[in-house]
Scaffold this motif. Sequence first.
Motif, PDB file in Angstrom:
ATOM      1  N   LEU A  40      43.844  -3.011  15.441  1.00 22.14           N
ATOM      2  CA  LEU A  40      45.374  -3.021  15.560  1.00 22.14           C
ATOM      3  C   LEU A  40      45.545  -2.559  17.470  1.00 22.14           C
ATOM      4  CD1 LEU A  40      47.171  -1.837  12.424  1.00 22.14           C
ATOM      5  CD2 LEU A  40      46.303  -3.974  13.217  1.00 22.14           C
ATOM      6  N   LEU A  41      46.387  -2.860  17.997  1.00 24.07           N
ATOM      7  CA  LEU A  41      47.039  -2.697  18.962  1.00 24.07           C
ATOM      8  C   LEU A  41      48.196  -1.922  18.402  1.00 24.07           C
ATOM      9  CD1 LEU A  41      46.407  -1.807  22.036  1.00 24.07           C
ATOM     10  CD2 LEU A  41      46.592  -3.779  22.814  1.00 24.07           C
ATOM     11  N   VAL A  42      48.370  -0.691  18.741  1.00 24.25           N
ATOM     12  CA  VAL A  42      49.497   0.410  18.368  1.00 24.25           C
ATOM     13  C   VAL A  42      50.586   0.829  19.453  1.00 24.25           C
ATOM     14  CG1 VAL A  42      50.883   1.777  16.317  1.00 24.25           C
ATOM     15  CG2 VAL A  42      48.846   0.201  16.119  1.00 24.25           C
ATOM     16  N   ALA A  43      51.795   0.920  19.581  1.00 23.73           N
ATOM     17  CA  ALA A  43      52.124   1.452  21.009  1.00 23.73           C
ATOM     18  C   ALA A  43      52.692   2.390  20.296  1.00 23.73           C
ATOM     19  CB  ALA A  43      53.286   0.772  20.703  1.00 23.73           C
ATOM     20  N   PRO A  44      52.407   3.811  21.310  1.00 20.19           N
ATOM     21  CA  PRO A  44      52.907   5.229  20.869  1.00 20.19           C
ATOM     22  C   PRO A  44      53.931   5.675  19.978  1.00 20.19           C
ATOM     23  CG  PRO A  44      51.723   5.245  22.961  1.00 20.19           C
ATOM     24  CD  PRO A  44      52.001   3.662  22.656  1.00 20.19           C
ATOM     25  N   GLU A  45      55.163   4.696  20.073  1.00 17.87           N
ATOM     26  CA  GLU A  45      56.367   4.688  19.930  1.00 17.87           C
ATOM     27  C   GLU A  45      56.569   4.158  17.832  1.00 17.87           C
ATOM     28  OE1 GLU A  45      57.332   1.910  22.997  1.00 17.87           O
ATOM     29  OE2 GLU A  45      55.975   4.222  22.356  1.00 17.87           O
ATOM     30  N   ASP A  46      54.915   4.041  17.597  1.00 17.21           N
ATOM     31  CA  ASP A  46      55.113   2.993  16.510  1.00 17.21           C
ATOM     32  C   ASP A  46      54.247   3.653  15.385  1.00 17.21           C
ATOM     33  OD1 ASP A  46      56.370   0.771  16.852  1.00 17.21           O
ATOM     34  OD2 ASP A  46      54.213  -0.153  17.701  1.00 17.21           O
ATOM     35  N   VAL A  47      54.270   5.525  15.745  1.00 15.79           N
ATOM     36  CA  VAL A  47      53.110   5.970  14.722  1.00 15.79           C
ATOM     37  C   VAL A  47      54.031   7.303  15.286  1.00 15.79           C
ATOM     38  CG1 VAL A  47      51.015   7.797  14.909  1.00 15.79           C
ATOM     39  CG2 VAL A  47      51.036   5.305  16.466  1.00 15.79           C
ATOM     40  N   GLU A 364      43.834   1.394  17.826  1.00 15.52           N
ATOM     41  CA  GLU A 364      43.965   1.725  19.157  1.00 15.52           C
ATOM     42  C   GLU A 364      45.069   1.806  19.709  1.00 15.52           C
ATOM     43  OE1 GLU A 364      41.350  -1.342  21.880  1.00 15.52           O
ATOM     44  OE2 GLU A 364      39.973  -1.118  20.320  1.00 15.52           O
ATOM     45  N   LEU A 365      45.675   3.256  19.927  1.00 17.63           N
ATOM     46  CA  LEU A 365      46.807   3.102  21.070  1.00 17.63           C
ATOM     47  C   LEU A 365      46.575   2.750  21.745  1.00 17.63           C
ATOM     48  CD1 LEU A 365      47.406   6.746  19.358  1.00 17.63           C
ATOM     49  CD2 LEU A 365      48.474   5.001  18.569  1.00 17.63           C
ATOM     50  N   SER A 366      47.689   1.772  22.115  1.00 17.29           N
ATOM     51  CA  SER A 366      47.925   1.242  23.815  1.00 17.29           C
ATOM     52  C   SER A 366      48.573   2.294  24.964  1.00 17.29           C
ATOM     53  CB  SER A 366      49.188   0.454  23.361  1.00 17.29           C
ATOM     54  OG  SER A 366      50.091   0.319  23.223  1.00 17.29           O
ATOM     55  N   LYS A 367      48.918   2.734  26.097  1.00 20.96           N
ATOM     56  CA  LYS A 367      49.348   3.112  26.869  1.00 20.96           C
ATOM     57  C   LYS A 367      50.698   2.770  27.119  1.00 20.96           C
ATOM     58  CE  LYS A 367      45.547   5.660  28.467  1.00 20.96           C
ATOM     59  NZ  LYS A 367      45.176   5.895  30.484  1.00 20.96           N
ATOM     60  N   ALA A 368      51.951   3.187  27.432  1.00 29.82           N
ATOM     61  CA  ALA A 368      52.990   2.788  27.600  1.00 29.82           C
ATOM     62  C   ALA A 368      53.128   1.865  28.947  1.00 29.82           C
ATOM     63  CB  ALA A 368      54.167   3.908  27.494  1.00 29.82           C
ATOM     64  N   ALA A 369      53.710   0.839  28.910  1.00 34.39           N
ATOM     65  CA  ALA A 369      53.748   0.042  30.856  1.00 34.39           C
ATOM     66  C   ALA A 369      54.601   0.990  31.984  1.00 34.39           C
ATOM     67  CB  ALA A 369      53.939  -1.204  29.601  1.00 34.39           C
ATOM     68  N   VAL A 370      53.694   1.269  32.426  1.00 28.48           N
ATOM     69  CA  VAL A 370      54.923   2.010  33.650  1.00 28.48           C
ATOM     70  C   VAL A 370      55.102   0.537  34.042  1.00 28.48           C
ATOM     71  CG1 VAL A 370      54.460   2.905  35.914  1.00 28.48           C
ATOM     72  CG2 VAL A 370      53.132   3.662  33.930  1.00 28.48           C
ATOM     73  N   PRO A 371      57.024   0.461  34.846  1.00 26.99           N
ATOM     74  CA  PRO A 371      57.113  -0.977  35.557  1.00 26.99           C
ATOM     75  C   PRO A 371      56.755  -0.934  36.872  1.00 26.99           C
ATOM     76  CG  PRO A 371      58.916   0.842  34.015  1.00 26.99           C
ATOM     77  CD  PRO A 371      57.264   1.425  33.985  1.00 26.99           C
ATOM     78  N   ALA A 372      56.967  -1.814  36.982  1.00 25.60           N
ATOM     79  CA  ALA A 372      56.155  -1.970  38.271  1.00 25.60           C
ATOM     80  C   ALA A 372      57.403  -2.803  39.621  1.00 25.60           C
ATOM     81  CB  ALA A 372      55.917  -3.665  38.454  1.00 25.60           C
ATOM     82  N   ARG A 373      57.087  -1.339  40.541  1.00 23.39           N
ATOM     83  CA  ARG A 373      58.206  -1.511  41.607  1.00 23.39           C
ATOM     84  C   ARG A 373      58.285  -1.962  42.693  1.00 23.39           C
ATOM     85  NH1 ARG A 373      56.441   4.967  43.551  1.00 23.39           N
ATOM     86  NH2 ARG A 373      57.241   5.824  41.229  1.00 23.39           N
TER      87      ARG A 373
END
Length: 396
Positions: A40-47, A364-373
């Motif tokens: 499972l690929l889970v976002a941190p805010e889902d935990v 597996e915990l995914s890392k929050a995506a960083v918005p592209a500049r």
Amino acid sequence: MLRPSLLALVIASLLAGCGKPPEGDKKATPASAAASAPALLVAPEDVQTLGVSEYASGPVITGSIQPERRADLRAELQAIVLQVYKENGERVKRGDLLVRLDDTAIRDTVQSADETARAASQSFDQAERQYQRLKTLQAQGMSSIQAMEDAEIRRNNAQSDLVAARARAATARQQQQRTEVRAPFDGVVSDRKVSPGDSAQLGKELIKVMDPASMRFEGLVSADRMSELKLAQTVFFRVNGYPQVDFQGKVRRIAQAANASTRQVEVLVDFAGQQQPGVAGLYAEGRVQTTSVSALMVADGALQREGDKAYVWRVDGGKVTKTAVRLGARDDRQGLYVVTDGLKQNDRILRHPTSTLIDGQKVELSKAAVPARGGAGSKSAAPGFSTPAASAASGI
């Protein structure tokens, strides 16, 4: 060429001779299913990491939202309704004309009373002049005392008749004013009871007016918990029709007598703050905060139920585990349940588990995506979302 059925029989025989069962006879165990399932690929805010929270504990209060200022305007005389000027929901100002009743017969009464008062006034003026004349003559010795006293009596009787005639005229005008039903205060029309042409009997309801700025929570509390109630206690409650709003109030008054049929005690709660419902009669339910308790709490969305049992999905050691929990009281204001057994502080659980999860499945915990500049047209993955393949595998 062999037929398909015969070919299948030959293959099965060869497999049996080699000591290997057919693939269809293999039974997958839960451990093997979890091992073969994709991670499972889970976002941190889902935990959620569990911690001790405060929740309000106290007696449950149920009731409805009602205005403090309300008026049931009724007919004060028997007449026909000529016109209704306001509809339900329309705002009114104090003194606005709401309903007009037929005053034809009353106008004649007013006119007759005014004429009687005018005649009585003339009679009194004449009697007063006669009395003053005889009084002057008697002072000069040109009239007897008896004649002056008789004139005084006639003057006093005429004065009494004048006062009575004026009172009858005032009563008649007051009756005429009662044919015009006016708003007693600023507010809105909450219930229109009549239409033009209706016959309004004495005491018949015509129209209702309420002040929407004077709403309060009129609730009932079980008499078994009344010993916990005190004035100025905080009350948290929800109102039907406002599911996303948590209202808060203060206890203003506690009834000194229980309801004869329900054996519940009435409690009046004032809204704390400016926000309050604008509709009267809505059902409300909440809890009076008498004590504050610290406990582990989980949201309703994190629970999965099987009959009378509840489970959560705990994230530990790189996998998810289906864990049975025992629940305690529910905080209606926050929508959280107290966990009395099955979890401990700092445990991590999935906030929104689905039915596709497998006990022991890797995570597996995914890392929050960083918005592209970049320019306005650049796109980036939204935090909390995994790749399409991983999302399909995890069901989140």
